[in-house]
Design a protein around this motif. Structure first.
Motif, PDB file in Angstrom:
ATOM      1  N   ARG A   3       0.851  -1.187   0.000  1.00  0.00           N
ATOM      2  CA  ARG A   3       0.000   0.000   0.000  1.00  0.00           C
ATOM      3  C   ARG A   3       0.889   1.240   0.000  1.00  0.00           C
ATOM      4  O   ARG A   3       1.955   1.251   0.643  1.00  0.00           O
ATOM      5  N   SER A   4       0.455   2.284  -0.685  1.00  0.00           N
ATOM      6  CA  SER A   4       1.164   3.557  -0.583  1.00  0.00           C
ATOM      7  C   SER A   4       0.966   4.111   0.824  1.00  0.00           C
ATOM      8  O   SER A   4       0.063   3.684   1.556  1.00  0.00           O
ATOM      9  N   GLY A   5       1.810   5.051   1.230  1.00  0.00           N
ATOM     10  CA  GLY A   5       1.693   5.621   2.571  1.00  0.00           C
ATOM     11  C   GLY A   5       0.321   6.195   2.833  1.00  0.00           C
ATOM     12  O   GLY A   5      -0.275   5.985   3.898  1.00  0.00           O
ATOM     13  N   GLU A   6      -0.214   6.900   1.839  1.00  0.00           N
ATOM     14  CA  GLU A   6      -1.534   7.523   2.001  1.00  0.00           C
ATOM     15  C   GLU A   6      -2.629   6.469   2.143  1.00  0.00           C
ATOM     16  O   GLU A   6      -3.506   6.569   3.020  1.00  0.00           O
ATOM     17  N   ASN A   7      -2.612   5.442   1.292  1.00  0.00           N
ATOM     18  CA  ASN A   7      -3.640   4.406   1.351  1.00  0.00           C
ATOM     19  C   ASN A   7      -3.510   3.552   2.607  1.00  0.00           C
ATOM     20  O   ASN A   7      -4.503   3.071   3.140  1.00  0.00           O
ATOM     21  N   TYR A   8      -2.289   3.377   3.072  1.00  0.00           N
ATOM     22  CA  TYR A   8      -2.086   2.625   4.318  1.00  0.00           C
ATOM     23  C   TYR A   8      -2.714   3.380   5.485  1.00  0.00           C
ATOM     24  O   TYR A   8      -3.406   2.791   6.327  1.00  0.00           O
ATOM     25  N   LYS A   9      -2.478   4.682   5.553  1.00  0.00           N
ATOM     26  CA  LYS A   9      -3.060   5.490   6.628  1.00  0.00           C
ATOM     27  C   LYS A   9      -4.584   5.479   6.551  1.00  0.00           C
ATOM     28  O   LYS A   9      -5.267   5.416   7.579  1.00  0.00           O
ATOM     29  N   ARG A  10      -5.125   5.534   5.328  1.00  0.00           N
ATOM     30  CA  ARG A  10      -6.578   5.535   5.162  1.00  0.00           C
ATOM     31  C   ARG A  10      -7.170   4.215   5.656  1.00  0.00           C
ATOM     32  O   ARG A  10      -8.174   4.193   6.384  1.00  0.00           O
ATOM     33  N   ALA A  11      -6.542   3.084   5.261  1.00  0.00           N
ATOM     34  CA  ALA A  11      -7.041   1.774   5.689  1.00  0.00           C
ATOM     35  C   ALA A  11      -6.917   1.617   7.198  1.00  0.00           C
ATOM     36  O   ALA A  11      -7.790   1.039   7.852  1.00  0.00           O
ATOM     37  N   LEU A  12      -5.834   2.166   7.776  1.00  0.00           N
ATOM     38  CA  LEU A  12      -5.627   2.075   9.217  1.00  0.00           C
ATOM     39  C   LEU A  12      -6.702   2.853   9.955  1.00  0.00           C
ATOM     40  O   LEU A  12      -7.235   2.394  10.972  1.00  0.00           O
ATOM     41  N   ALA A  13      -7.043   4.005   9.430  1.00  0.00           N
ATOM     42  CA  ALA A  13      -8.047   4.851  10.081  1.00  0.00           C
ATOM     43  C   ALA A  13      -9.448   4.246   9.986  1.00  0.00           C
ATOM     44  O   ALA A  13     -10.256   4.356  10.915  1.00  0.00           O
ATOM     45  N   GLU A  14      -9.735   3.582   8.859  1.00  0.00           N
ATOM     46  CA  GLU A  14     -11.071   3.041   8.633  1.00  0.00           C
ATOM     47  C   GLU A  14     -11.214   1.591   9.084  1.00  0.00           C
ATOM     48  O   GLU A  14     -12.303   1.028   9.052  1.00  0.00           O
ATOM     49  N   GLY A  15     -10.109   0.985   9.485  1.00  0.00           N
ATOM     50  CA  GLY A  15     -10.171  -0.383   9.977  1.00  0.00           C
ATOM     51  C   GLY A  15     -10.001  -1.451   8.927  1.00  0.00           C
ATOM     52  O   GLY A  15      -9.781  -2.617   9.250  1.00  0.00           O
ATOM     53  N   ASP A  16     -10.125  -1.106   7.649  1.00  0.00           N
ATOM     54  CA  ASP A  16      -9.861  -2.055   6.554  1.00  0.00           C
ATOM     55  C   ASP A  16      -9.618  -1.246   5.287  1.00  0.00           C
ATOM     56  O   ASP A  16      -9.647  -0.023   5.294  1.00  0.00           O
ATOM     57  N   ASP A  17      -9.375  -1.966   4.194  1.00  0.00           N
ATOM     58  CA  ASP A  17      -9.095  -1.266   2.930  1.00  0.00           C
ATOM     59  C   ASP A  17     -10.191  -1.500   1.897  1.00  0.00           C
ATOM     60  O   ASP A  17      -9.961  -1.425   0.687  1.00  0.00           O
ATOM     61  N   SER A  18     -11.408  -1.788   2.380  1.00  0.00           N
ATOM     62  CA  SER A  18     -12.518  -2.108   1.470  1.00  0.00           C
ATOM     63  C   SER A  18     -12.909  -0.937   0.577  1.00  0.00           C
ATOM     64  O   SER A  18     -13.481  -1.148  -0.487  1.00  0.00           O
ATOM     65  N   LYS A  19     -12.591   0.286   1.013  1.00  0.00           N
ATOM     66  CA  LYS A  19     -12.970   1.451   0.208  1.00  0.00           C
ATOM     67  C   LYS A  19     -11.914   1.807  -0.840  1.00  0.00           C
ATOM     68  O   LYS A  19     -12.121   2.722  -1.641  1.00  0.00           O
TER      69      LYS A  19
END
Length: 462
Positions: free
Chosen positions: A69-85
């Protein structure tokens, strides 16, 4: 603090790197005689390339893939609890094997046009699997593989197997200490019913099977044949065999492959439990194993046919087959057999300086020799002449050219043969003219000189 390489990885130091390079060069030369051309795909792909192609129920996809994951997408998935979005194109994985990426490239770039000859491609590079590190099983490992897209004939299967065996033979793997296992996995006409019969067999014996195999009954029952649990292996010895359930077309294809191998003198063992670990295989599958000295990690290469994979990757129906061999596993096999050849560093000569006054001339001569295709070294640390000779001896050079102020005043250099210790004087200007001549040949596509002696020959340089 000092850091080490990540667990499950190994630095490829110069000696190993030279061996890797020579191995790839040998593969390119041999595979080229079969019509294979090089291809290089990215180290990571959109995750769906692997999940759709290899199969979500496989251990490779379910347990072993490294997610990227890119840094930005990793942070987003971490904040939302998963990477489904995340969008599909934002979900990436390091490649666990080479076939799916090559087939994706073939589909994307339409390398097999309607009615065209098959695309024959080979690759070499690192693969990544999050496995428990052990000897012969790393998290970053190196593979050499070949893929043939666009051929349905059994001759293509036999050619692929023969090419793999010829490569191992060329690299020094003793054929008497290997075994080639082959099987047929069937196709969409016969495998579904067989898969169901194996599933039912596991359910009928679930009390004797491990938890993993009981889970596999519904997800991927054929993988139970690969279970390392002794109890499961004992039970699966009596499970239905695919060779008893092949449709007429698959059976005929399999028989022709065996007949072609027989005609080529390639020995094999039929193993009806050989299923390989990836869902995309159809019909022919094969594996090369070392019979001693490798323990449980005895497989050094294998592959098979995957006639549905191009469609899975979004292309039109395009039959295919391929293999991959593990470089690290092959090295272990060579070590076990005592046939691992050294790949020494190539240094043709060494130019030594008696004192700093001749360093500029020595540097000029070194540059001219390298431009002529020779591997030549000189001192860059201000060492004494004695130390320079020690360094030349350590490098294993045959010839040392000594530049001193007295000889240089006469336009000469002293050449020492490191084997016989015989010395002779050569004319520097004449030697440089020969170097320039060879350098011009290299630029024009000619060959490099066979040895440094040809450029510093006493008669030729005078």
């Amino acid at each position: 603090m000092a850091y080490n390489a990540p667990e499950g990885t190994a630095d490829m130091l110069p000696a190993a790197a030279r061996l890797w390079r020579s191995t790839v060069d040998s593969a390119a030369k041999l595979f080229g005689t079969y019509g294979y051309e090089p291809i290089y795909t990215p180290l990571f792909e959109i995750t769906d390339v692997f999940t759709h192609g290899i199969g979500e129920a496989t251990d490779v996809v379910g347990k072993e893939m490294f997610v990227v994951r890119s840094g930005e997408n990793y942070k987003r998935a971490l904040a939302e609890g998963d990477d489904s979005k995340l969008k599909s194109k934002q979900k990436l994985s390091l490649r666990p094997e080479g076939t799916a990426g090559v087939v994706r490239a073939v589909v994307q770039h339409n390398l097999v046009e309607q009615g065209a000859a098959p695309a024959k491609l080979f690759y070499a590079g690192p693969m990544f699997r999050a496995e428990r590190p052990q000897k012969g099983r790393l998290r970053q490992f190196h593979q050499i593989g070949a893929e043939c897209l666009g051929s349905t004939e059994p001759t293509a299967d036999a050619e692929m197997i023969i090419m793999l065996m010829r490569f191992f033979e060329k690299m020094g793997v003793p054929m008497g200490k290997t075994r080639l296992l082959i099987n047929s996995m069937g196709d969409d006409n016969c495998r579904p019913a067989y898969r169901e019969s194996v599933r039912q067999f596991i359910l009928d014996h679930e009390g004797e099977m491990c938890e993993e195999c009981r889970r596999r009954a519904d997800t991927n029952p054929l993988r139970a044949f690969d279970c390392k649990n002794e109890a499961c292996a004992h039970v699966m010895e009596n499970a239905p065999k695919i060779t008893d359930h092949l449709c007429d077309d698959c059976r005929e294809h399999y028989e022709q492959v065996k007949a072609l191998l027989d005609a080529a003198g390639v020995k094999y063992i039929e193993d009806p439990t050989l299923v390989r670990g990836l869902d995309y295989y159809t019909r022919t599958v094969f594996e090369v194993q070392v019979v001693e000295g490798m323990g449980s990690q005895s497989a050094i290469g294998g592959g098979g046919r995957y006639d549905k994979l191009a469609e899975i990757e979004g292309g039109r129906p395009t039959p295919g087959l391929g293999f991959a061999l593990g470089f690290e596993r092959m090295v272990l096999a060579l070590e076990a057999a005592g046939t691992l050849a050294d790949s020494p560093k190539r240094v043709d000569g060494y130019i030594a300086c008696v004192d700093p006054s001749v360093r500029a001339t020595a540097f000029d001569l070194v540059c001219a020799a390298r431009d002529a295709g020779l591997s030549v070294e000189m001192d860059h640390q201000g060492k004494s002449l004695k130390s320079q000779f020690k360094m030349a001896d350590k490098l294993g050079v045959r010839v040392v050219i000594v530049l001193g102020p007295d000889e240089l005043a006469q336009g000469k250099a002293r050449v020492r043969n490191m084997s016989t210790h015989a010395e002779r004087l050569v004319d520097i200007a004449a030697a440089k003219r020969l170097l320039a001549q060879f350098g011009g040949n290299l630029v024009g596509g000619g060959a490099a000189p066979v040895s440094i002696d040809a450029l510093f020959d006493a008669e030729g340089a005078e």
